[in-house]
Design a protein around this motif. Structure first.
Motif, PDB file in Angstrom:
ATOM      1  N   ARG A 229      43.012  41.983  22.420  1.00  0.00           N
ATOM      2  CA  ARG A 229      43.220  43.087  21.487  1.00  0.00           C
ATOM      3  C   ARG A 229      41.954  43.271  20.639  1.00  0.00           C
ATOM      4  NH1 ARG A 229      46.618  43.401  24.571  1.00  0.00           N
ATOM      5  NH2 ARG A 229      48.858  43.763  24.338  1.00  0.00           N
ATOM      6  N   PRO A 230      41.613  44.512  20.370  1.00  0.00           N
ATOM      7  CA  PRO A 230      42.301  45.735  20.789  1.00  0.00           C
ATOM      8  C   PRO A 230      42.123  46.004  22.280  1.00  0.00           C
ATOM      9  CG  PRO A 230      40.259  46.292  19.701  1.00  0.00           C
ATOM     10  CD  PRO A 230      40.416  44.800  19.538  1.00  0.00           C
ATOM     11  N   VAL A 231      43.061  46.749  22.850  1.00  0.00           N
ATOM     12  CA  VAL A 231      43.019  47.032  24.278  1.00  0.00           C
ATOM     13  C   VAL A 231      41.758  47.803  24.640  1.00  0.00           C
ATOM     14  CG1 VAL A 231      44.195  48.214  26.168  1.00  0.00           C
ATOM     15  CG2 VAL A 231      45.530  47.007  24.433  1.00  0.00           C
ATOM     16  N   ILE A 232      41.388  48.767  23.813  1.00  0.00           N
ATOM     17  CA  ILE A 232      40.187  49.568  24.044  1.00  0.00           C
ATOM     18  C   ILE A 232      39.327  49.507  22.788  1.00  0.00           C
ATOM     19  CG2 ILE A 232      39.284  51.882  24.486  1.00  0.00           C
ATOM     20  CD1 ILE A 232      41.829  52.476  26.033  1.00  0.00           C
ATOM     21  N   ARG A 233      38.106  49.025  22.941  1.00  0.00           N
ATOM     22  CA  ARG A 233      37.201  48.893  21.795  1.00  0.00           C
ATOM     23  C   ARG A 233      36.201  50.042  21.705  1.00  0.00           C
ATOM     24  NH1 ARG A 233      37.365  43.343  23.522  1.00  0.00           N
ATOM     25  NH2 ARG A 233      35.372  43.582  24.606  1.00  0.00           N
ATOM     26  N   SER A 234      35.908  50.647  22.855  1.00  0.00           N
ATOM     27  CA  SER A 234      34.925  51.730  22.898  1.00  0.00           C
ATOM     28  C   SER A 234      35.091  52.465  24.215  1.00  0.00           C
ATOM     29  CB  SER A 234      33.500  51.176  22.774  1.00  0.00           C
ATOM     30  OG  SER A 234      33.201  50.338  23.885  1.00  0.00           O
ATOM     31  N   LEU A 235      34.374  53.563  24.365  1.00  0.00           N
ATOM     32  CA  LEU A 235      34.435  54.313  25.628  1.00  0.00           C
ATOM     33  C   LEU A 235      33.905  53.495  26.792  1.00  0.00           C
ATOM     34  CD1 LEU A 235      35.085  56.881  27.165  1.00  0.00           C
ATOM     35  CD2 LEU A 235      32.825  57.779  26.514  1.00  0.00           C
ATOM     36  N   PRO A 236      32.737  52.813  26.665  1.00  0.00           N
ATOM     37  CA  PRO A 236      32.283  51.969  27.777  1.00  0.00           C
ATOM     38  C   PRO A 236      33.292  50.875  28.126  1.00  0.00           C
ATOM     39  CG  PRO A 236      30.482  52.365  26.262  1.00  0.00           C
ATOM     40  CD  PRO A 236      31.718  52.893  25.608  1.00  0.00           C
ATOM     41  N   HIS A 237      33.908  50.292  27.079  1.00  0.00           N
ATOM     42  CA  HIS A 237      34.913  49.249  27.319  1.00  0.00           C
ATOM     43  C   HIS A 237      36.118  49.822  28.059  1.00  0.00           C
ATOM     44  CE1 HIS A 237      38.264  46.495  26.006  1.00  0.00           C
ATOM     45  NE2 HIS A 237      37.403  45.639  26.545  1.00  0.00           N
TER      46      HIS A 237
ATOM     47  N   ILE B  48      38.210  47.988  36.490  1.00  0.00           N
ATOM     48  CA  ILE B  48      38.840  46.737  36.926  1.00  0.00           C
ATOM     49  C   ILE B  48      40.247  47.002  37.444  1.00  0.00           C
ATOM     50  CG2 ILE B  48      39.722  44.515  36.124  1.00  0.00           C
ATOM     51  CD1 ILE B  48      37.325  44.403  34.221  1.00  0.00           C
ATOM     52  N   LEU B  49      40.976  47.876  36.757  1.00  0.00           N
ATOM     53  CA  LEU B  49      42.320  48.234  37.210  1.00  0.00           C
ATOM     54  C   LEU B  49      42.266  48.882  38.585  1.00  0.00           C
ATOM     55  CD1 LEU B  49      45.358  48.550  36.669  1.00  0.00           C
ATOM     56  CD2 LEU B  49      44.835  50.734  35.544  1.00  0.00           C
TER      57      LEU B  49
ATOM     58  N   SER C 168      34.479  50.208  44.170  1.00  0.00           N
ATOM     59  CA  SER C 168      34.827  49.547  42.913  1.00  0.00           C
ATOM     60  C   SER C 168      34.156  48.183  42.818  1.00  0.00           C
ATOM     61  CB  SER C 168      36.342  49.393  42.814  1.00  0.00           C
ATOM     62  OG  SER C 168      36.984  50.642  42.861  1.00  0.00           O
ATOM     63  N   ILE C 169      34.088  47.474  43.929  1.00  0.00           N
ATOM     64  CA  ILE C 169      33.432  46.171  43.929  1.00  0.00           C
ATOM     65  C   ILE C 169      31.953  46.315  43.594  1.00  0.00           C
ATOM     66  CG2 ILE C 169      32.681  44.298  45.452  1.00  0.00           C
ATOM     67  CD1 ILE C 169      35.406  44.499  46.820  1.00  0.00           C
ATOM     68  N   LEU C 170      31.284  47.302  44.188  1.00  0.00           N
ATOM     69  CA  LEU C 170      29.863  47.500  43.920  1.00  0.00           C
ATOM     70  C   LEU C 170      29.620  47.833  42.445  1.00  0.00           C
ATOM     71  CD1 LEU C 170      28.835  49.517  47.112  1.00  0.00           C
ATOM     72  CD2 LEU C 170      28.290  47.132  46.571  1.00  0.00           C
ATOM     73  N   VAL C 171      30.461  48.686  41.881  1.00  0.00           N
ATOM     74  CA  VAL C 171      30.320  49.033  40.465  1.00  0.00           C
ATOM     75  C   VAL C 171      30.567  47.804  39.592  1.00  0.00           C
ATOM     76  CG1 VAL C 171      31.326  50.375  38.580  1.00  0.00           C
ATOM     77  CG2 VAL C 171      30.899  51.455  40.791  1.00  0.00           C
ATOM     78  N   HIS C 172      31.594  47.054  39.914  1.00  0.00           N
ATOM     79  CA  HIS C 172      31.943  45.870  39.128  1.00  0.00           C
ATOM     80  C   HIS C 172      30.820  44.836  39.176  1.00  0.00           C
ATOM     81  CE1 HIS C 172      34.615  43.115  37.105  1.00  0.00           C
ATOM     82  NE2 HIS C 172      34.432  42.214  38.052  1.00  0.00           N
ATOM     83  N   VAL C 173      30.269  44.605  40.387  1.00  0.00           N
ATOM     84  CA  VAL C 173      29.170  43.647  40.515  1.00  0.00           C
ATOM     85  C   VAL C 173      27.960  44.106  39.715  1.00  0.00           C
ATOM     86  CG1 VAL C 173      27.508  42.665  42.136  1.00  0.00           C
ATOM     87  CG2 VAL C 173      29.936  42.728  42.721  1.00  0.00           C
ATOM     88  N   ALA C 174      27.659  45.403  39.764  1.00  0.00           N
ATOM     89  CA  ALA C 174      26.511  45.926  39.012  1.00  0.00           C
ATOM     90  C   ALA C 174      26.691  45.726  37.511  1.00  0.00           C
ATOM     91  CB  ALA C 174      26.324  47.406  39.335  1.00  0.00           C
ATOM     92  N   VAL C 175      27.911  45.968  37.012  1.00  0.00           N
ATOM     93  CA  VAL C 175      28.176  45.817  35.581  1.00  0.00           C
ATOM     94  C   VAL C 175      28.103  44.352  35.165  1.00  0.00           C
ATOM     95  CG1 VAL C 175      29.971  46.055  33.811  1.00  0.00           C
ATOM     96  CG2 VAL C 175      29.552  47.918  35.427  1.00  0.00           C
ATOM     97  N   LYS C 176      28.607  43.468  36.003  1.00  0.00           N
ATOM     98  CA  LYS C 176      28.700  42.046  35.658  1.00  0.00           C
ATOM     99  C   LYS C 176      27.506  41.220  36.131  1.00  0.00           C
ATOM    100  CE  LYS C 176      32.803  42.295  33.776  1.00  0.00           C
ATOM    101  NZ  LYS C 176      32.993  42.008  32.328  1.00  0.00           N
ATOM    102  N   LEU C 177      26.508  41.858  36.722  1.00  0.00           N
ATOM    103  CA  LEU C 177      25.393  41.105  37.302  1.00  0.00           C
ATOM    104  C   LEU C 177      24.691  40.190  36.300  1.00  0.00           C
ATOM    105  CD1 LEU C 177      23.967  40.619  39.944  1.00  0.00           C
ATOM    106  CD2 LEU C 177      22.417  42.518  39.415  1.00  0.00           C
TER     107      LEU C 177
END
Length: 355
Positions: A82-90, A97-98, A139-148
């Motif tokens: 919490r909070p569930v949403i902290r910002s637009l990027p978040h 992820i969903l 989605s995997i490619l985007v997730h990997v790029a964000v979490k790299l």
């Protein structure tokens, strides 16, 4: 500072990226073979190649199931922050992820049902499975790029002992899942693959996905008046079963590999398609459309590309393992082409037409 859960999640996520990528690439190959665009070509040799690619597709999918569950377990506390949403990027990150989780679960669950040939849904599995695969890999490619950055930082440090035990359990679960099912496509593992979904149990020692009774062709295949028509630019030549048996015979050890991942080698005997085309007044190497006695099925018609019609190992099979074809295996004759999916190895053939 890097947390132990991040280090574990990064390692599992990297393994999951590898298995999902393997699954996606091999699934894409299978889709292109069955629905080839004009630019795509698939060779007839080596004869075992599709057996390997489709076996890899299913095995990597099986391995992904415990990996995905372990990854979600390692991050589930963050899902309730919490909070569930902290910002637009978040918000965008959580939405991605969903989407990734939903697409991955859909692919793995529906793929598992397909392997078992159980379809508790109304949609056409191949099309939907293929479409969602693009969503999952994107989605995997985007997730990997964000979490790299996190992944890079995490992989430089070893997890603590308790987390290492969790990782070992995850690798063990993935390995057990693979070994328990891989016997469907890896003959050397059949003795230990207790959950293998196909074996050599079936007519003439070969599994059957669709029987003659299920296809509604039992009466037609046993009709003494059955004939094979071969249509070429030079006219139509008609063969009785006795006339086909009188033609030069070719025998070959070829695997039959199904999209569900199982495969089995067998000794097939019959007339090579190049020989039959020449005898009918045509030239091998032209695409051929194959028509089955089965009228209602999705695969009652298939197209053989020129690569296969020119290959002497592409057979109009009349015998299996030294015996006349059983009705469930395609009597009076069927197509067996090297390096082709089982759904395209048309049974109960009644007509060949050059294109």
């Amino acid at each position: 500072m890097n947390t132990p859960s991040e280090r574990v999640t990064s390692r599992i996520g990297l393994a999951l990226a590898v298995t999902f990528t393997l699954c996606f690439v091999t699934g894409l190959i299978s889709h292109l073979i069955q629905h080839p665009p004009s630019w795509f070509g698939w060779p007839s040799r080596p004869v075992w190649l599709y057996r390997v690619t489709q076996g890899t597709h299913v095995i990597s999918g099986i391995a992904s199931i415990p990996l995905l569950l372990a990854k979600l377990w390692s991050v589930y506390p963050k899902l309730f922050e919490r909070p569930v949403i902290r910002s637009l990027p978040h918000a965008l990150e959580r939405l991605s992820i969903l989407l990734l989780s939903a697409a991955a679960f859909f692919e793995l669950v529906t793929g598992l049902f397909n392997v078992a040939q159980n379809y508790p849904w109304t949609f056409y599995f191949p099309q939907v499975h293929y479409a969602v695969a693009w969503v999952a890999i994107g989605s995997i490619l985007v997730h990997v790029a964000v979490k790299l950055p996190i992944v890079r930082r995490s992989l430089t440090r070893r997890p603590d002992p308790s987390r290492r035990a969790f990782l070992r359990t995850t690798w063990l679960a993935a390995g057990v899942g693979v070994v328990a099912t891989a016997g469907a496509t890896v003959p050397s593992l059949r003795g230990v693959s207790g959950l293998s979904w196909r074996s050599d149990k079936g007519p003439q020692g070969l599994p059957v996905n669709r029987t003659a009774a299920a296809a509604g062709v039992l009466g037609a295949v046993n009709d003494p008046g059955w004939r094979l028509s071969v249509v070429t630019p030079n006219g139509t030549k008609v063969y009785s079963l006795e006339e086909l048996r009188a033609l030069p015979r070719t025998s070959a050890e070829l695997p039959i590999a199904c999209v569900e991942g199982w495969s089995e080698s067998a000794r097939w005997s019959g007339v090579s398609l190049p020989e039959l085309l020449r005898h009918a007044g045509s030239t091998p190497g032209a695409p051929v459309r194959v028509f089955s006695l089965e009228k209602a099925g999705l695969y009652g018609i298939s197209d053989l590309p020129g690569e296969h019609t020119a290959d002497d190992l592409t057979l109009l099979a009349l015998e299996l393992n030294g015996e006349v074809l059983d009705a469930d295996h395609g009597f009076p004759c069927r197509i067996i082409a090297p390096n082709r999916p089982g759904v395209l190895q048309t049974k109960w053939v009644t007509r060949l037409e050059t294109l």
